[in-house]
Enzyme design. Structure first.
Site, mmCIF file in Angstrom:
data_model
loop_
_atom_site.group_PDB
_atom_site.id
_atom_site.type_symbol
_atom_site.label_atom_id
_atom_site.label_comp_id
_atom_site.label_asym_id
_atom_site.label_seq_id
_atom_site.Cartn_x
_atom_site.Cartn_y
_atom_site.Cartn_z
ATOM 1 N N ASP B 239 33.545 37.945 36.210
ATOM 2 C CA ASP B 239 34.789 38.722 36.097
ATOM 3 C C ASP B 239 34.771 39.501 34.786
ATOM 4 O O ASP B 239 33.706 39.905 34.324
ATOM 5 C CB ASP B 239 35.977 37.766 36.160
ATOM 6 C CG ASP B 239 37.235 38.422 36.733
ATOM 7 O OD1 ASP B 239 37.773 39.325 36.069
ATOM 8 O OD2 ASP B 239 37.655 38.030 37.812
ATOM 9 N N HIS B 271 41.978 39.608 33.395
ATOM 10 C CA HIS B 271 41.738 39.188 34.783
ATOM 11 C C HIS B 271 40.867 37.945 34.839
ATOM 12 O O HIS B 271 41.181 36.962 35.530
ATOM 13 C CB HIS B 271 41.074 40.365 35.499
ATOM 14 C CG HIS B 271 41.037 40.254 36.989
ATOM 15 N ND1 HIS B 271 39.929 39.827 37.685
ATOM 16 C CD2 HIS B 271 41.973 40.539 37.929
ATOM 17 C CE1 HIS B 271 40.180 39.870 38.982
ATOM 18 N NE2 HIS B 271 41.410 40.290 39.156
ATOM 19 N N ASN B 369 42.731 43.965 48.315
ATOM 20 C CA ASN B 369 44.179 44.164 48.287
ATOM 21 C C ASN B 369 44.621 45.546 48.751
ATOM 22 O O ASN B 369 45.726 45.985 48.422
ATOM 23 C CB ASN B 369 44.703 43.982 46.846
ATOM 24 C CG ASN B 369 44.265 42.698 46.213
ATOM 25 O OD1 ASN B 369 44.123 41.673 46.885
ATOM 26 N ND2 ASN B 369 44.034 42.738 44.919
ATOM 27 N N SER B 443 42.525 38.262 44.354
ATOM 28 C CA SER B 443 41.826 37.787 43.157
ATOM 29 C C SER B 443 42.320 36.426 42.707
ATOM 30 O O SER B 443 41.579 35.688 42.054
ATOM 31 C CB SER B 443 42.044 38.764 41.992
ATOM 32 O OG SER B 443 41.292 39.924 42.175
#
Lengths: 80, 496
Positions: B239, B271, B369, B443
């Site tokens: 990430d 994130h 998404n 996520s």
């Protein structure tokens, strides 16, 4: 003399164990190696666009794909 | 007053409970599969008396009329009578020799008994978002409120097997009645923590989940009931890196590596820190609620996304390869790129993921998404989660509804959603000084699956990566949502 920019590509080998031999062939085909991933059998690097098709036909190459980009939303976005 | 067709009951020896025709045939004949051995006979409303007379005289059955019994008791009369006429709907349920009914059926449309059919065994269906699904069987719990069973005639649109009077089949009426009773319970329980394990009716859980001790996501995935922590299991989160100074992780070794040229692992986006918190956060963080799953796992933070959240395939592949060389059993990738319907999955990522599986590493990735289901837009699972050898994770909310942004299985080759996780309003860590933050997204659902995979890996140390995949999907909680949207269902750390 101007040249089209080299394409950033990833190359998957048919057999990871053949890496040394395939790397040599890739170099001969005009591929500039940037990283070698032995366990997954993938090599990353760049190739002039006019040599891309020949790269696909190199012995021991299973797949050639352009290097995609993923992008997250900005840090303050609610959905990530 | 005696009515036509009503005769005194005749006791007959009980034979095969499935209602196999006894009579002249010699008895004991097995019904066709899927049928009970009885017959449904349609009576003409304008010729009910005639139809009943025909049944009793021509066919020789003893007839009971439902109007003769207390509501709901008609079907039990079938045990003694040969036929029960359900007056309100004009249908008779009859026992007997099928040849007698063939004779009746041959009488044609003008006959008082125009239609004769074998009684089928059927199951209650429940409409959900335009798809039908089998209604879940209601399991009695300490909070069971004894909602009365619906009698046969009050189940419009559903066929209730006459043999199945003891079961509670779910209809819209039933569910609404149950919901009203639960609303009253919620009013009484409000303000107090209720053990959500007491209630197992989907969709009614939201008001009863408070986050004082643990996040709703940990509760609903049954992490709190687990007796393993991921100890001895290496989990890689690929990430934006990690805030290595976060107080909740001080003293915890975090193996870390950056694959982003020119950037260290330190997470300046947030994130990665949030996802690592969910997957591997501590059992007792400095501030409640608990938000992390595999608190004993060995964290591997691989930075494959820049501080601007951007990443190249080559960096991600490098992160995957690193995780394999470090013997990580689970790789969590909350990243992706939108795809189009008809677009093939990446052969290179598929090759890499297959090799990873063979080498003992399960890759879990966010389904993406791009969808906006509130206006009917569903996007296909993104790259690289759309690879068949990568487990694609969808997002659900606290009510176990699909998150409106969660992508679906639209591409027939690859592109399947495999499983779902909590992905709306997920509380987890953020880089200092913020410390904690709520985010939504596939996520957020992905590290729930990765953390639980680590729990399964500790409990099943000899399981292969494919074996871990199977453990996750086989133990998932089935939802009343299409598998195209949630795969096997909601990930679960322990059995319910």
């Amino acid at each position: 003399m101007s040249r089209p920019a080299a394409l950033s590509v990833n190359v998957a080998l048919t057999d990871p164990r053949e890496l040394p031999a395939v790397l040599k062939r890739l170099r001969q085909a005009g591929f500039v190696t940037r990283q070698v991933l032995e366990e997954v059998g993938v090599v990353s690097g760049s190739i002039p666009p006019d040599k891309l098709e020949a790269l696909r036909r190199v012995e021991g190459v299973a797949e050639v794909e352009p290097d995609r980009t993923v992008q997250l939303p900005p840090p303050d976005a609610d959905v990530q | 007053m005696d009515r036509d067709g009503r005769r005194s009951r005749r006791t007959r020896a009980r034979g095969n409970d499935s209602g196999a025709a006894g009579g002249s045939d010699g008895g004991g004949r097995t019904p066709e599969p899927g049928t009970t051995g009885r017959y449904l006979v349609l009576l003409r409303p304008e010729a009910m008396a005639e139809g009943v007379r025909l049944l009793s005289d021509t066919v020789g059955v003893k007839v009971a009329r439902s109007s003769d019994f207390a509501e709901g008791a008609a079907m039990t009369a079938l045990a003694d009578a040969d036929a029960v006429v359900l007056d309100k709907i004009g249908v008779a349920v009859v026992k007997g020799d099928p040849r007698q009914y063939e004779m009746l059926a041959a009488a044609g449309a003008e006959s008082p008994l125009p239609i004769v059919e074998p009684e089928r065994i059927v199951y209650a269906l429940q409409e959900t978002n335009g798809h039908t699904a089998e209604a879940p069987v209601f399991e009695p719990t300490p909070f069971s409120l004894g909602v009365p069973e619906l009698p046969f005639e009050r189940a419009p649109g559903l066929l209730v097997p006459a043999t199945n009077l003891g079961a509670t089949n779910l209809t819209v009426d039933y569910l609404e009645g149950y919901r009203d009773a639960i609303d009253s319970l919620i009013r009484r329980a409000r303000g107090a923590e209720v053990d959500q394990q007491q209630l197992r009716v989907p969709g009614i859980e939201a008001a009863l989940l408070t986050e004082t001790a643990a996040t709703w996501g940990l509760q609903i995935t049954r992490v709190l009931a687990s007796n393993v922590s991921g100890r001895g299991v290496k989990v890689a989160v690929l990430d934006t890196g990690m805030d290595l100074r976060h107080p909740d992780f001080q003293g915890r070794e975090i193996v870390n590596q950056s694959f982003v040229p020119g950037e260290p692992v330190q997470d300046l986006h947030g994130h990665g820190t949030h996802c690592i918190g969910t997957a591997c956060g501590p059992r007792q963080p400095g501030t409640l609620p608990r938000y992390g799953i595999a608190y004993g796992a060995e964290i591997h933070a691989g930075k494959v996304l820049s501080n601007q959240g951007r990443g190249a395939d080559g960096w991600i592949l490098a992160g995957i390869n690193w995780a394999i060389t470090r013997k990580c059993k689970v790789v969590s990738m909350s990243l992706g790129k939108a795809t189009q319907v008809g677009e093939p999955f990446s052969r290179i990522f598929e090759v890499a993921a297959k090799r990873a599986l063979a080498l003992g590493t399960l890759i879990v990735a966010a389904a993406g998404n791009e969808s906006e289901r509130r206006i009917g837009q569903v996007a296909p699972v993104g790259h690289p989660a759309n690879c068949p050898s990568i487990m694609a994770v969808a997002a659900v909310d606290i009510n176990l509804r699909l998150a409106p942004f969660s992508n679906g299985s639209l591409n027939p080759i690859g592109g399947q959603v495999d499983i779902a996780g909590p992905g709306v309003n997920v509380y987890s860590t953020a880089p200092l000084p913020t410390r904690y933050r709520r985010l939504s997204g596939t996520s957020m659902a992905t590290p729930h699956v990765a953390g639980i995979a680590a729990l399964f890996a500790e409990a099943n140390p000899n399981a292969s990566a494919s074996g871990l995949w199977r453990l996750l999907t086989q133990s998932a909680r089935r939802l009343s949502l299409p598998s195209a949207d949630v795969g096997a269902g909601l990930v679960q750390a322990t059995p319910g």
